[in-house]
Design an enzyme around this catalytic site. Structure first.
Site, PDB file in Angstrom:
ATOM      1  N   GLY A  13       0.768  -1.236   0.000  1.00  0.00           N
ATOM      2  CA  GLY A  13       0.000   0.000   0.000  1.00  0.00           C
ATOM      3  C   GLY A  13       0.802   1.290   0.000  1.00  0.00           C
ATOM      4  O   GLY A  13       0.296   2.341   0.388  1.00  0.00           O
ATOM      5  N   SER A  14       2.052   1.239  -0.500  1.00  0.00           N
ATOM      6  CA  SER A  14       2.815   2.493  -0.495  1.00  0.00           C
ATOM      7  C   SER A  14       2.282   3.481  -1.534  1.00  0.00           C
ATOM      8  O   SER A  14       2.337   4.697  -1.327  1.00  0.00           O
ATOM      9  CB  SER A  14       4.314   2.239  -0.695  1.00  0.00           C
ATOM     10  OG  SER A  14       4.603   1.922  -2.021  1.00  0.00           O
ATOM     11  N   ARG A  66     -14.353 -14.568 -11.366  1.00  0.00           N
ATOM     12  CA  ARG A  66     -13.876 -13.191 -11.533  1.00  0.00           C
ATOM     13  C   ARG A  66     -15.020 -12.164 -11.545  1.00  0.00           C
ATOM     14  O   ARG A  66     -14.998 -11.180 -10.829  1.00  0.00           O
ATOM     15  CB  ARG A  66     -13.069 -13.085 -12.835  1.00  0.00           C
ATOM     16  CG  ARG A  66     -12.303 -11.786 -12.954  1.00  0.00           C
ATOM     17  CD  ARG A  66     -11.387 -11.751 -14.159  1.00  0.00           C
ATOM     18  NE  ARG A  66     -10.498 -12.900 -14.234  1.00  0.00           N
ATOM     19  CZ  ARG A  66      -9.432 -13.097 -13.453  1.00  0.00           C
ATOM     20  NH1 ARG A  66      -9.125 -12.204 -12.529  1.00  0.00           N
ATOM     21  NH2 ARG A  66      -8.681 -14.163 -13.600  1.00  0.00           N
ATOM     22  N   MET A  91      -3.514  -7.236  -7.102  1.00  0.00           N
ATOM     23  CA  MET A  91      -2.979  -8.411  -7.790  1.00  0.00           C
ATOM     24  C   MET A  91      -4.082  -9.275  -8.397  1.00  0.00           C
ATOM     25  O   MET A  91      -4.102 -10.490  -8.223  1.00  0.00           O
ATOM     26  CB  MET A  91      -2.141  -9.249  -6.811  1.00  0.00           C
ATOM     27  CG  MET A  91      -1.023  -8.474  -6.144  1.00  0.00           C
ATOM     28  SD  MET A  91       0.160  -7.820  -7.324  1.00  0.00           S
ATOM     29  CE  MET A  91       1.016  -9.332  -7.712  1.00  0.00           C
ATOM     30  N   ARG A  92      -4.993  -8.627  -9.102  1.00  0.00           N
ATOM     31  CA  ARG A  92      -6.046  -9.382  -9.776  1.00  0.00           C
ATOM     32  C   ARG A  92      -6.320  -8.760 -11.123  1.00  0.00           C
ATOM     33  O   ARG A  92      -6.306  -7.542 -11.262  1.00  0.00           O
ATOM     34  CB  ARG A  92      -7.356  -9.289  -8.979  1.00  0.00           C
ATOM     35  CG  ARG A  92      -7.511 -10.257  -7.863  1.00  0.00           C
ATOM     36  CD  ARG A  92      -8.853 -10.056  -7.196  1.00  0.00           C
ATOM     37  NE  ARG A  92      -9.975 -10.537  -8.021  1.00  0.00           N
ATOM     38  CZ  ARG A  92     -10.330 -11.811  -8.114  1.00  0.00           C
ATOM     39  NH1 ARG A  92      -9.678 -12.719  -7.449  1.00  0.00           N
ATOM     40  NH2 ARG A  92     -11.342 -12.172  -8.866  1.00  0.00           N
ATOM     41  N   HIS A 110       2.190   0.604 -12.941  1.00  0.00           N
ATOM     42  CA  HIS A 110       2.958  -0.615 -13.216  1.00  0.00           C
ATOM     43  C   HIS A 110       4.449  -0.276 -13.201  1.00  0.00           C
ATOM     44  O   HIS A 110       4.861   0.728 -13.781  1.00  0.00           O
ATOM     45  CB  HIS A 110       2.552  -1.190 -14.577  1.00  0.00           C
ATOM     46  CG  HIS A 110       3.252  -2.475 -14.882  1.00  0.00           C
ATOM     47  ND1 HIS A 110       2.871  -3.673 -14.314  1.00  0.00           N
ATOM     48  CD2 HIS A 110       4.316  -2.750 -15.667  1.00  0.00           C
ATOM     49  CE1 HIS A 110       3.677  -4.629 -14.736  1.00  0.00           C
ATOM     50  NE2 HIS A 110       4.571  -4.102 -15.557  1.00  0.00           N
ATOM     51  N   ASP A 142      -7.920  -1.234 -19.340  1.00  0.00           N
ATOM     52  CA  ASP A 142      -8.930  -1.818 -20.230  1.00  0.00           C
ATOM     53  C   ASP A 142      -8.974  -3.326 -19.994  1.00  0.00           C
ATOM     54  O   ASP A 142      -8.480  -3.805 -18.972  1.00  0.00           O
ATOM     55  CB  ASP A 142      -8.677  -1.431 -21.698  1.00  0.00           C
ATOM     56  CG  ASP A 142      -7.376  -1.988 -22.238  1.00  0.00           C
ATOM     57  OD1 ASP A 142      -6.770  -2.853 -21.573  1.00  0.00           O
ATOM     58  OD2 ASP A 142      -6.960  -1.580 -23.338  1.00  0.00           O
ATOM     59  N   ASP A 146      -2.298  -4.764 -18.220  1.00  0.00           N
ATOM     60  CA  ASP A 146      -1.266  -3.724 -18.312  1.00  0.00           C
ATOM     61  C   ASP A 146      -1.174  -3.120 -19.715  1.00  0.00           C
ATOM     62  O   ASP A 146      -0.082  -2.846 -20.216  1.00  0.00           O
ATOM     63  CB  ASP A 146       0.107  -4.302 -17.899  1.00  0.00           C
ATOM     64  CG  ASP A 146       0.128  -4.765 -16.447  1.00  0.00           C
ATOM     65  OD1 ASP A 146      -0.628  -4.206 -15.628  1.00  0.00           O
ATOM     66  OD2 ASP A 146       0.890  -5.697 -16.141  1.00  0.00           O
ATOM     67  N   GLU A 175       7.181   6.052  -8.962  1.00  0.00           N
ATOM     68  CA  GLU A 175       5.763   5.640  -8.964  1.00  0.00           C
ATOM     69  C   GLU A 175       4.937   6.610  -8.127  1.00  0.00           C
ATOM     70  O   GLU A 175       3.881   7.080  -8.537  1.00  0.00           O
ATOM     71  CB  GLU A 175       5.598   4.232  -8.379  1.00  0.00           C
ATOM     72  CG  GLU A 175       6.182   3.129  -9.229  1.00  0.00           C
ATOM     73  CD  GLU A 175       5.828   1.751  -8.687  1.00  0.00           C
ATOM     74  OE1 GLU A 175       4.741   1.565  -8.122  1.00  0.00           O
ATOM     75  OE2 GLU A 175       6.665   0.840  -8.834  1.00  0.00           O
TER      76      GLU A 175
HETATM   77  C1  GRF Z   1       4.084  -1.328  -7.180  1.00  0.00           C
HETATM   78  O1  GRF Z   1       5.390  -1.585  -7.652  1.00  0.00           O
HETATM   79  C2  GRF Z   1       3.140  -1.154  -8.320  1.00  0.00           C
HETATM   80  O2  GRF Z   1       3.714  -0.564  -9.444  1.00  0.00           O
HETATM   81  C3  GRF Z   1       2.744  -2.566  -8.643  1.00  0.00           C
HETATM   82  O3  GRF Z   1       2.667  -3.208  -7.402  1.00  0.00           O
HETATM   83  C4  GRF Z   1       3.503  -2.529  -6.456  1.00  0.00           C
HETATM   84  C5  GRF Z   1       2.622  -2.138  -5.318  1.00  0.00           C
HETATM   85  O4  GRF Z   1       3.333  -1.540  -4.281  1.00  0.00           O
HETATM   86  N1  GRF Z   1       1.517  -2.608  -9.403  1.00  0.00           N
HETATM   87  P1  GRF Z   1       2.532  -0.817  -3.111  1.00  0.00           P
HETATM   88  O5  GRF Z   1       1.569  -1.867  -2.533  1.00  0.00           O
HETATM   89  O6  GRF Z   1       1.818   0.357  -3.668  1.00  0.00           O
HETATM   90  O7  GRF Z   1       3.576  -0.438  -2.104  1.00  0.00           O
END
Ligand code: GRF
Length: 212
Positions: A13-14, A66, A91-92, A110, A142, A146, A175
């Site tokens: 969750g950063s 899904r 992660m889905r 990403h 979409d 990715d 990011e």
């Molecule tokens: C990040 O590297 C993001 O680009 C990818 O998953 C990671 C999530 O990191 N989709 P966080 O949970 O936001 O710290």
């Protein structure tokens, strides 16, 4: 009324925290994160949300098809009046039902320069391939993984001594920076789509069109 954001995550969750921090600091005017949703129990991002007094819910995905799962997620987002969905380490794969319900209003971050290295372990893929630069991408979501139109990217150099972890840490800094910028651009409507291209347009406050 504030622009209502929903964040979907599965882990640390950063990126969520960076967005929340940017909002508190006034870098995304008029925005509010009204809901954090996780598909995983115990995701540290949920705790981070609680610490910020932001509503956070876990909707476990295990055992659900899904689309059946996404119907629950979409219902929760609608119930909170969410207007923009930010995937942040979610992660889905999301279903076409979900994409359709929030068409053009779902962003993802990403950790590579897409279309290079989609999917899992993007930083390891970059190292294995031997690229000299990688980075990160914020794109519209979409139906493909990715693959949606690219809003912003940042380039990060790869160093000879890098491991996936050191490269990931260098990319993560960028990011956090570009996700904030991208959300701001979308909420201010400062873009238009031309095919796959996302063209940034000027805002009255910033007639030259780029930057904060
Ligand atoms: C990040 O590297 C993001 O680009 C990818 O998953 C990671 C999530 O990191 N989709 P966080 O949970 O936001 O710290």
């Amino acid at each position: 009324m504030a622009h209502r954001i929903g964040v979907l995550l599965s882990g640390r969750g950063s990126n969520f925290e960076a967005l929340a921090e940017s909002i508190s600091a006034g870098r995304i005017p008029g925005a509010e994160i009204v809901l954090v949703l996780s598909n995983r129990e115990g995701a540290p991002g949920i705790e981070r949300a609680h610490a910020r007094d932001i509503e956070a819910r876990v909707i476990p995905s295990k055992g659900l098809e899904r689309e059946a799962y996404d119907r629950l997620v979409v219902a929760a987002l609608r119930e909170k009046g969410v207007e923009l969905v930010c995937l942040a380490g979610y992660m889905r794969m999301i279903s076409s039902y979900f994409v359709e319900q929030f068409r053009g209003r779902i962003l993802n971050i990403h950790p590579s320069l897409l279309p290079a290295f989609p999917g899992l372990e993007a930083q390891r893929q970059a190292l294995d391939h031997g690229v000299k630069f990688s980075g990160c991408t914020v794109h519209f979501v979409d139906e493909q993984l990715d693959a949606g139109p690219i809003l912003l990217q940042a380039v990060v150099p790869v160093q000879d001594g890098d491991t996936p972890e050191t490269l990931a840490a260098r990319i993560l800094v960028e990011e956090h920076r570009i996700y904030t910028e991208a959300v701001r651009i979308v909420l201010e409507g400062r873009f238009r789509l031309q095919g796959r291209r996302v063209l940034l347009t000027p805002s009255p406050a910033n007639p030259r069109g780029r930057g904060n």
